[in-house]
Design a protein around this motif. Sequence first.
Motif, PDB file in Angstrom:
ATOM      1  N   LEU A  33       0.827  -1.203   0.000  1.00 30.67           N
ATOM      2  CA  LEU A  33       0.000   0.000   0.000  1.00 30.67           C
ATOM      3  C   LEU A  33       0.867   1.263   0.000  1.00 30.67           C
ATOM      4  O   LEU A  33       0.542   2.241  -0.679  1.00 30.67           O
ATOM      5  N   GLU A  34       1.962   1.242   0.742  1.00 28.89           N
ATOM      6  CA  GLU A  34       2.840   2.409   0.759  1.00 28.89           C
ATOM      7  C   GLU A  34       3.469   2.634  -0.611  1.00 28.89           C
ATOM      8  O   GLU A  34       3.595   3.773  -1.071  1.00 28.89           O
ATOM      9  N   ARG A  35       3.835   1.554  -1.299  1.00 32.20           N
ATOM     10  CA  ARG A  35       4.395   1.690  -2.640  1.00 32.20           C
ATOM     11  C   ARG A  35       3.366   2.211  -3.631  1.00 32.20           C
ATOM     12  O   ARG A  35       3.718   2.854  -4.621  1.00 32.20           O
ATOM     13  N   MET A  36       2.104   1.927  -3.360  1.00 31.81           N
ATOM     14  CA  MET A  36       1.033   2.382  -4.240  1.00 31.81           C
ATOM     15  C   MET A  36       0.617   3.824  -3.968  1.00 31.81           C
ATOM     16  O   MET A  36      -0.158   4.396  -4.718  1.00 31.81           O
ATOM     17  N   GLY A  37       1.108   4.396  -2.863  1.00 26.34           N
ATOM     18  CA  GLY A  37       0.787   5.777  -2.547  1.00 26.34           C
ATOM     19  C   GLY A  37      -0.464   5.922  -1.711  1.00 26.34           C
ATOM     20  O   GLY A  37      -1.364   6.701  -2.043  1.00 26.34           O
ATOM     21  N   VAL A  38      -0.525   5.207  -0.588  1.00 28.76           N
ATOM     22  CA  VAL A  38      -1.695   5.270   0.280  1.00 28.76           C
ATOM     23  C   VAL A  38      -1.593   6.476   1.213  1.00 28.76           C
ATOM     24  O   VAL A  38      -0.490   6.917   1.569  1.00 28.76           O
ATOM     25  N   HIS A  39      -2.737   7.043   1.574  1.00 28.25           N
ATOM     26  CA  HIS A  39      -2.775   8.023   2.663  1.00 28.25           C
ATOM     27  C   HIS A  39      -2.548   7.253   3.965  1.00 28.25           C
ATOM     28  O   HIS A  39      -3.415   6.497   4.406  1.00 28.25           O
ATOM     29  N   ARG A  40      -1.396   7.420   4.563  1.00 25.38           N
ATOM     30  CA  ARG A  40      -1.027   6.560   5.694  1.00 25.38           C
ATOM     31  C   ARG A  40      -2.012   6.647   6.848  1.00 25.38           C
ATOM     32  O   ARG A  40      -2.251   5.656   7.546  1.00 25.38           O
ATOM     33  N   HIS A  41      -2.592   7.824   7.067  1.00 26.36           N
ATOM     34  CA  HIS A  41      -3.498   7.968   8.209  1.00 26.36           C
ATOM     35  C   HIS A  41      -4.813   7.223   7.998  1.00 26.36           C
ATOM     36  O   HIS A  41      -5.583   7.059   8.948  1.00 26.36           O
ATOM     37  N   THR A  42      -5.068   6.738   6.776  1.00 28.23           N
ATOM     38  CA  THR A  42      -6.306   5.990   6.522  1.00 28.23           C
ATOM     39  C   THR A  42      -6.114   4.489   6.660  1.00 28.23           C
ATOM     40  O   THR A  42      -7.087   3.736   6.619  1.00 28.23           O
ATOM     41  N   VAL A  43      -4.869   4.030   6.815  1.00 35.75           N
ATOM     42  CA  VAL A  43      -4.599   2.598   6.829  1.00 35.75           C
ATOM     43  C   VAL A  43      -4.881   2.008   8.200  1.00 35.75           C
ATOM     44  O   VAL A  43      -4.381   2.493   9.220  1.00 35.75           O
ATOM     45  N   ALA A  44      -5.700   0.959   8.234  1.00 35.02           N
ATOM     46  CA  ALA A  44      -6.003   0.251   9.479  1.00 35.02           C
ATOM     47  C   ALA A  44      -6.530  -1.127   9.129  1.00 35.02           C
ATOM     48  O   ALA A  44      -6.989  -1.371   8.005  1.00 35.02           O
ATOM     49  N   VAL A  45      -6.443  -2.025  10.103  1.00 37.77           N
ATOM     50  CA  VAL A  45      -7.103  -3.323   9.964  1.00 37.77           C
ATOM     51  C   VAL A  45      -8.553  -3.148  10.365  1.00 37.77           C
ATOM     52  O   VAL A  45      -8.846  -2.717  11.486  1.00 37.77           O
ATOM     53  N   ARG A  46      -9.454  -3.430   9.436  1.00 37.53           N
ATOM     54  CA  ARG A  46     -10.883  -3.257   9.679  1.00 37.53           C
ATOM     55  C   ARG A  46     -11.623  -4.548   9.374  1.00 37.53           C
ATOM     56  O   ARG A  46     -11.375  -5.183   8.354  1.00 37.53           O
ATOM     57  N   GLY A  47     -12.543  -4.888  10.252  1.00 37.82           N
ATOM     58  CA  GLY A  47     -13.445  -5.980   9.967  1.00 37.82           C
ATOM     59  C   GLY A  47     -14.498  -5.529   8.971  1.00 37.82           C
ATOM     60  O   GLY A  47     -14.615  -4.337   8.650  1.00 37.82           O
ATOM     61  N   PRO A  48     -15.311  -6.464   8.476  1.00 38.18           N
ATOM     62  CA  PRO A  48     -16.308  -6.096   7.447  1.00 38.18           C
ATOM     63  C   PRO A  48     -17.242  -4.975   7.869  1.00 38.18           C
ATOM     64  O   PRO A  48     -17.516  -4.062   7.072  1.00 38.18           O
ATOM     65  N   ASP A  49     -17.736  -5.003   9.091  1.00 34.38           N
ATOM     66  CA  ASP A  49     -18.675  -3.966   9.531  1.00 34.38           C
ATOM     67  C   ASP A  49     -18.000  -2.606   9.636  1.00 34.38           C
ATOM     68  O   ASP A  49     -18.551  -1.580   9.202  1.00 34.38           O
ATOM     69  N   ASP A  50     -16.798  -2.588  10.211  1.00 37.66           N
ATOM     70  CA  ASP A  50     -16.075  -1.316  10.335  1.00 37.66           C
ATOM     71  C   ASP A  50     -15.684  -0.771   8.970  1.00 37.66           C
ATOM     72  O   ASP A  50     -15.695   0.440   8.740  1.00 37.66           O
ATOM     73  N   PHE A  51     -15.323  -1.669   8.058  1.00 41.72           N
ATOM     74  CA  PHE A  51     -14.962  -1.241   6.712  1.00 41.72           C
ATOM     75  C   PHE A  51     -16.145  -0.560   6.028  1.00 41.72           C
ATOM     76  O   PHE A  51     -16.004   0.518   5.422  1.00 41.72           O
ATOM     77  N   LEU A  52     -17.315  -1.170   6.129  1.00 37.20           N
ATOM     78  CA  LEU A  52     -18.499  -0.571   5.504  1.00 37.20           C
ATOM     79  C   LEU A  52     -18.887   0.732   6.178  1.00 37.20           C
ATOM     80  O   LEU A  52     -19.320   1.683   5.510  1.00 37.20           O
ATOM     81  N   ALA A  53     -18.735   0.802   7.495  1.00 37.08           N
ATOM     82  CA  ALA A  53     -19.060   2.035   8.202  1.00 37.08           C
ATOM     83  C   ALA A  53     -18.135   3.174   7.779  1.00 37.08           C
ATOM     84  O   ALA A  53     -18.561   4.322   7.647  1.00 37.08           O
ATOM     85  N   GLU A  54     -16.868   2.843   7.532  1.00 40.40           N
ATOM     86  CA  GLU A  54     -15.887   3.860   7.164  1.00 40.40           C
ATOM     87  C   GLU A  54     -15.984   4.264   5.703  1.00 40.40           C
ATOM     88  O   GLU A  54     -15.893   5.442   5.352  1.00 40.40           O
ATOM     89  N   PHE A  55     -16.168   3.263   4.823  1.00 38.99           N
ATOM     90  CA  PHE A  55     -16.020   3.510   3.390  1.00 38.99           C
ATOM     91  C   PHE A  55     -17.258   3.152   2.565  1.00 38.99           C
ATOM     92  O   PHE A  55     -17.208   3.277   1.333  1.00 38.99           O
ATOM     93  N   GLY A  56     -18.325   2.729   3.197  1.00 37.61           N
ATOM     94  CA  GLY A  56     -19.483   2.240   2.451  1.00 37.61           C
ATOM     95  C   GLY A  56     -20.000   3.194   1.399  1.00 37.61           C
ATOM     96  O   GLY A  56     -20.385   2.773   0.294  1.00 37.61           O
ATOM     97  N   ASP A  57     -20.000   4.482   1.692  1.00 33.52           N
ATOM     98  CA  ASP A  57     -20.520   5.467   0.745  1.00 33.52           C
ATOM     99  C   ASP A  57     -19.536   5.763  -0.393  1.00 33.52           C
ATOM    100  O   ASP A  57     -19.898   6.423  -1.368  1.00 33.52           O
ATOM    101  N   LEU A  58     -18.307   5.266  -0.260  1.00 40.51           N
ATOM    102  CA  LEU A  58     -17.265   5.594  -1.237  1.00 40.51           C
ATOM    103  C   LEU A  58     -16.825   4.404  -2.080  1.00 40.51           C
ATOM    104  O   LEU A  58     -16.031   4.572  -3.011  1.00 40.51           O
ATOM    105  N   LEU A  59     -17.330   3.223  -1.764  1.00 37.17           N
ATOM    106  CA  LEU A  59     -16.760   1.999  -2.331  1.00 37.17           C
ATOM    107  C   LEU A  59     -16.659   2.030  -3.838  1.00 37.17           C
ATOM    108  O   LEU A  59     -15.657   1.576  -4.404  1.00 37.17           O
ATOM    109  N   TYR A  60     -17.692   2.501  -4.514  1.00 35.62           N
ATOM    110  CA  TYR A  60     -17.697   2.428  -5.975  1.00 35.62           C
ATOM    111  C   TYR A  60     -17.585   3.798  -6.620  1.00 35.62           C
ATOM    112  O   TYR A  60     -17.913   3.963  -7.793  1.00 35.62           O
ATOM    113  N   GLU A  61     -17.102   4.760  -5.837  1.00 30.92           N
ATOM    114  CA  GLU A  61     -16.785   6.068  -6.393  1.00 30.92           C
ATOM    115  C   GLU A  61     -15.396   5.998  -7.020  1.00 30.92           C
ATOM    116  O   GLU A  61     -14.414   5.667  -6.345  1.00 30.92           O
ATOM    117  N   TYR A  62     -15.304   6.302  -8.309  1.00 26.06           N
ATOM    118  CA  TYR A  62     -14.046   6.092  -9.014  1.00 26.06           C
ATOM    119  C   TYR A  62     -12.919   6.939  -8.442  1.00 26.06           C
ATOM    120  O   TYR A  62     -11.762   6.499  -8.421  1.00 26.06           O
TER     121      TYR A  62
END
Length: 206
Positions: A33-62
């Motif tokens: 992820l770091e090689r790909m240019g990730v925003h480091r402050h957004t990186v975390a281990v998330r379970g399915p529910d937390d992932f959807l809560a954090e990013f659900g509205d953005l998942l398919y936004e290009y």
Amino acid sequence: MSAQAGGLGWMYGRDLPLLGLTFARDVTARQLLERMGVHRHTVAVRGPDDFLAEFGDLLYEYDAYVVTAGQYGRWAYAWETGSGKCIEDRDLVLRASAGTAAVVLYYNEKPMVEFLYAEDGELVTGLNTLLSMNLAPQDRAGSDPHRFDVELDALGARLDGNEHQYGPLGCRGLFHKLAENLGVGIDEKDLDQRPVLSGRLRPPSA
């Protein structure tokens, strides 16, 4: 067949209109992820529910560049849920391959598949089916554009004439298998059952 044994086999025939995958060998998912240019402050281990809560509205936004990442054998993978930075940023596969090897597998709802293989910062083979779909010289790139012709032939493809024949796996399945034969894979349970790394990538430079 288990996911570990199957590599990408569970994807064959699935309704996945958009797929953007980057793999790197012998690095961790976080390093990829770091090689790909990730925003480091957004990186975390998330379970399915937390992932959807954090990013659900953005998942398919290009332009949201949401990504999940994990490990499969010797390879780290990163899955872009709705974006295609892996091909928009032409240097991404080169950065991912620094000191190792990297693979990009991308397709969209058009009849386009792009396969990129790089080693130690150099593109070895690039294959793109968008223009002619028969991998003519203009559809190939890299220092060794015919590196995988023997493997493609063994998988039943006939890509050297005017008529393209992708063999029994079809166009997408053919390139799934080509990547899979290098050792890459994703455990299907990582998608919606297990906690994995996730975050957002920085957009490609203009």
